[in-house]
Design a protein around this motif. Structure first.
Motif, PDB file in Angstrom:
ATOM      1  N   ALA A 350      -2.916  -4.736   2.302  1.00 62.40           N
ATOM      2  CA  ALA A 350      -2.995  -6.158   1.666  1.00 62.40           C
ATOM      3  C   ALA A 350      -3.294  -7.077   2.919  1.00 62.40           C
ATOM      4  N   CYS A 352      -3.504 -10.172   3.142  1.00 65.35           N
ATOM      5  CA  CYS A 352      -2.412 -11.469   3.337  1.00 65.35           C
ATOM      6  C   CYS A 352      -1.237 -10.963   4.114  1.00 65.35           C
ATOM      7  N   GLY A 430      -1.837 -12.318  -7.438  1.00 62.03           N
ATOM      8  CA  GLY A 430      -2.618 -12.528  -6.197  1.00 62.03           C
ATOM      9  C   GLY A 430      -3.571 -14.190  -6.473  1.00 62.03           C
ATOM     10  N   ILE A 433      -2.342 -16.649  -4.239  1.00 57.73           N
ATOM     11  CA  ILE A 433      -2.652 -16.396  -2.695  1.00 57.73           C
ATOM     12  C   ILE A 433      -4.400 -16.967  -2.465  1.00 57.73           C
ATOM     13  N   PHE A 439      -7.608 -15.123   2.366  1.00 56.63           N
ATOM     14  CA  PHE A 439      -7.278 -13.839   2.682  1.00 56.63           C
ATOM     15  C   PHE A 439      -7.967 -12.798   1.884  1.00 56.63           C
ATOM     16  N   CYS A 440      -8.091 -13.176   0.658  1.00 54.95           N
ATOM     17  CA  CYS A 440      -8.497 -12.186  -0.495  1.00 54.95           C
ATOM     18  C   CYS A 440     -10.096 -11.769  -0.351  1.00 54.95           C
ATOM     19  N   CYS A 443      -9.943  -8.795   1.730  1.00 56.83           N
ATOM     20  CA  CYS A 443      -9.233  -7.727   1.435  1.00 56.83           C
ATOM     21  C   CYS A 443      -9.632  -6.514   0.437  1.00 56.83           C
ATOM     22  N   PHE A 445      -8.200  -5.116  -1.553  1.00 57.48           N
ATOM     23  CA  PHE A 445      -7.799  -5.312  -3.079  1.00 57.48           C
ATOM     24  C   PHE A 445      -8.663  -6.351  -3.878  1.00 57.48           C
ATOM     25  N   PRO A 447      -8.004  -9.586  -6.343  1.00 54.81           N
ATOM     26  CA  PRO A 447      -6.701 -10.456  -6.953  1.00 54.81           C
ATOM     27  C   PRO A 447      -6.788 -10.597  -8.444  1.00 54.81           C
ATOM     28  N   CYS A 456      -4.686  -5.602  -7.016  1.00 53.59           N
ATOM     29  CA  CYS A 456      -3.930  -6.366  -5.919  1.00 53.59           C
ATOM     30  C   CYS A 456      -2.520  -5.998  -6.179  1.00 53.59           C
ATOM     31  N   PRO A 457      -1.770  -5.368  -5.028  1.00 54.25           N
ATOM     32  CA  PRO A 457      -0.471  -5.326  -5.138  1.00 54.25           C
ATOM     33  C   PRO A 457       0.586  -6.638  -5.634  1.00 54.25           C
ATOM     34  N   PHE A 458       0.017  -7.847  -5.327  1.00 49.05           N
ATOM     35  CA  PHE A 458       0.829  -9.003  -5.864  1.00 49.05           C
ATOM     36  C   PHE A 458       0.301  -9.122  -7.124  1.00 49.05           C
TER      37      PHE A 458
HETATM   38  S1  SF4 Z   1      -6.410  -9.400  -3.027  1.00 42.17           S
HETATM   39 FE1  SF4 Z   1      -4.017  -9.203  -3.157  1.00 42.17          FE
HETATM   40  S2  SF4 Z   1      -3.262  -8.341  -1.523  1.00 42.17           S
HETATM   41 FE2  SF4 Z   1      -5.404  -8.784  -1.004  1.00 42.17          FE
HETATM   42  S3  SF4 Z   1      -5.125 -10.755   0.230  1.00 42.17           S
HETATM   43 FE3  SF4 Z   1      -5.648 -11.227  -1.936  1.00 42.17          FE
HETATM   44  S4  SF4 Z   1      -3.488 -11.475  -2.727  1.00 42.17           S
HETATM   45 FE4  SF4 Z   1      -3.191 -10.401  -0.917  1.00 42.17          FE
END
Ligand code: SF4
Ligand SMILES: Cc1cc2nc3c(=O)[nH]c(=O)nc-3n(C[C@H](O)[C@H](O)[C@H](O)COP(=O)(O)OP(=O)(O)OC[C@H]3O[C@@H](n4cnc5c(N)ncnc54)[C@H](O)[C@@H]3O)c2cc1C
Length: 505
Positions: A350, A352, A430, A433, A439-440, A443, A445, A447, A456-458
């Motif tokens: 992840a 972030c 996500g 975030i 961040f995303c 990534c 993942f 969001p 996304c794990p969040f």
């Molecule tokens: S996609 Fe999800 S895990 Fe990746 S940066 Fe965004 S919030 Fe964090």
């Protein structure tokens, strides 16, 4: 003068007590001019995993203070505070302390029968909070109400009985996303000290301790934070000059290329006792009065200092010594993964979380939203044990003190007290975030995805979290809407199964 008095021998002046100052009491407001003992205790690093840069900072601060005190100060290296004090006869009337900085220090002070002066280093006194909190139910202990009362009582940012600018809080102006397309906020690098001979000696001590088997968290690096009063004042000047104006609007924003944003990083010298929160308040209020700083930034910072910081301090004492070990309202029992204790961002996918973890490893510091909405949010969703998480935060962060952790970690970030500090769990997916950071974009993942290999794990973690804690938060009216959303989810079972089986996050 009576005859009797004239006849009695002159009173032998009682030797003035020696004051034991802890590493959180190193500024001038803890010093009234008498003899001072400082104790450098390496066993605390052995008992509690500590970031190497935090150990460096504490030793550097103690040694610099001892040098400044000259003949008035004694710096002792010991494996036990109690032994160091008893060996010097510093018990009973011979020992004095300025409040206590933790339950453990208070217990020791009582055991040694030291005289304990009122606390210093905070805006409001213990009695003021106690009389405000008296007869209030735990759910009525709301920071914002206390903050307003302190504003009214002190007159800070007040015009008569009205708040300056017509409102007590400018929070709604202080939630801007990072500027579109920006990699950093474009501010100068934050203030950093020049290391000196004491830093060289401290590094030698820590290298030796490592050779003898002591394991620190994180990496060594240049000292980044103030360890003396003069450095603390320089850091404050620098913040006011370069960051105060942007502090408010970007308080909640995060950028991968800017780990500091417009935050002050002044918690570090404040928690060492090198700066008093009121002197920061006075400086920033004066900046506003001179037309050099906007009210939303100044009020935002004042709220952090006379609101949150004092609030968290008072709650530490109000909630009692068992608060951390006895609070687990969401029954969170998972052990922290190895990569957390290793501060190993590279082991985390992840973007972030990986990024913030790497920052904690290299600096021992992250800003509030990184702590709350990335680290804390992940831990909340994954059900990490709040007591172990508290130990992790305290060891890994250069500003981690015993008093600051419980309300922030157990209460605010993990909702483990069932709603004393925060009215609802600070859980978010996500989307939050993504809105508040960049961040995303980098990534692996997505969001917006809650199922599949790029879920996304969040985002998925948020729903799996709600599923797990639903029976425990059903009565919380602020969670009614999210829980209604959970019940409408067609793929709820798949998400829960996916997150239970997740090995990479
Ligand atoms: S996609 Fe999800 S895990 Fe990746 S940066 Fe965004 S919030 Fe964090
Ligand atoms: C999970 C978690 C862990 C935290 N751990 C710590 C910690 O170890 N030490 C620590 O001092 N703060 C801690 N905080 C509170 C806050 O995040 C830090 O005080 C802040 O990020 C420090 O950076 P700064 O000085 O740049 O703060 P700024 O954003 O510049 O804020 C100014 C000051 O306000 C005070 N402040 C603001 N919020 C809080 C708060 N919730 N509690 C106490 N003081 C506050 C701090 O003294 C800070 O220096 C934690 C918060 C959370 C959610």
């Amino acid at each position: 003068m009576t005859d009797a008095a004239a006849a009695s021998p002159p009173a032998v002046p009682r030797a003035t007590p020696t004051r034991w100052l802890t590493a959180e009491q190193l500024g001038p407001h803890f010093d009234d001019g008498g003899s001072i003992i400082l104790i450098e205790n390496h066993r605390v690093f052995r008992r509690r995993a500590t970031h190497r840069q935090k150990a460096h900072l504490y030793l550097a601060a103690l040694r610099h203070r001892a040098r400044e005190l000259g003949h008035r100060g004694e710096l002792v290296t010991a494996e036990s505070y109690e032994d160091a004090l008893r060996e010097r006869g510093l018990i009973g009337g011979a020992l004095e302390m300025v409040g206590a900085t933790s339950w453990a220090v208070r217990a020791l002070a009582e055991q040694l029968e030291a005289s304990i002066l009122p606390d210093r280093g905070f805006v409001t006194a213990r009695e003021e909070f106690a009389s405000w909190a008296a007869e209030k139910k735990p759910s009525q202990l709301v920071m914002d109400r206390y903050y307003r009362e302190v504003r009214q009582r002190t007159g800070i940012l007040m015009e008569g009985d009205r708040p300056l600018g017509g409102q007590f809080s400018f929070d709604h102006d202080n939630r801007e996303r990072p500027p579109k397309g920006a990699v950093t906020l474009g501010l100068p690098a934050p203030w950093a000290p020049l290391e000196d001979d004491i830093d060289v000696e401290v590094r030698e001590t820590l290298d030796r301790l490592e050779r003898e088997g002591m394991a620190f968290l994180g990496t060594d690096g240049p000292r980044r934070f103030a360890a003396t009063r003069a450095e603390a004042l320089a850091a404050l000047d620098d913040f006011i000059e370069t960051r105060l104006g942007d502090f408010g609007p970007y308080e909640d924003a995060m950028l991968a290329g800017d780990g500091v944003m417009a935050h002050s990083r002044l918690s570090v010298p404040m928690n060492l006792g090198l700066l008093h929160p009121l002197e920061i308040v006075e400086r920033v209020v004066a900046e506003h009065a001179a037309g050099r700083a906007p009210l939303n930034s100044v009020e935002g910072l004042v709220r952090q200092l006379i609101g949150w910081r004092d609030w968290v301090w008072h709650l530490y004492w109000h909630l009692g010594p068992e608060y951390t070990t006895s609070s687990n309202a969401l029954d969170a029992r998972s052990r922290l993964p190895e990569e957390w204790w290793a501060l190993d961002g590279a082991a985390i996918d992840a973007a972030c979380l990986s990024h913030v973890m790497a920052q904690v490893r290299s600096e021992g510091w992250a800003h509030h939203i990184q702590r709350l909405m990335v680290l804390g949010n992940h831990a909340l969703q994954r059900g990490y044990d709040p007591e172990e998480l508290t130990r992790w935060f305290q060891g890994a962060f250069v500003d981690g003190t015993p008093w600051v952790m419980p309300a922030n970690v157990v209460g605010m970030s993990q909702w483990a007290d069932g709603g004393v500090v925060a009215t609802k769990p600070y859980a978010s997916g996500g989307a939050y975030i993504d809105r508040m950071s960049d961040f995303c974009g980098s990534c692996r993942f997505d969001p917006t995805k809650r199922l599949g290999p790029d879920a996304c794990p969040f985002t998925a973690g948020y729903w799996a979290f709600l599923d797990r804690v639903e029976p425990r938060i059903r009565g919380n009216h602020r969670m009614a809407q999210p829980l209604a959303g959970l019940r409408r989810l067609a793929d709820r079972e798949q998400i829960v199964a996916q997150e239970a089986a997740r090995s990479r996050y």
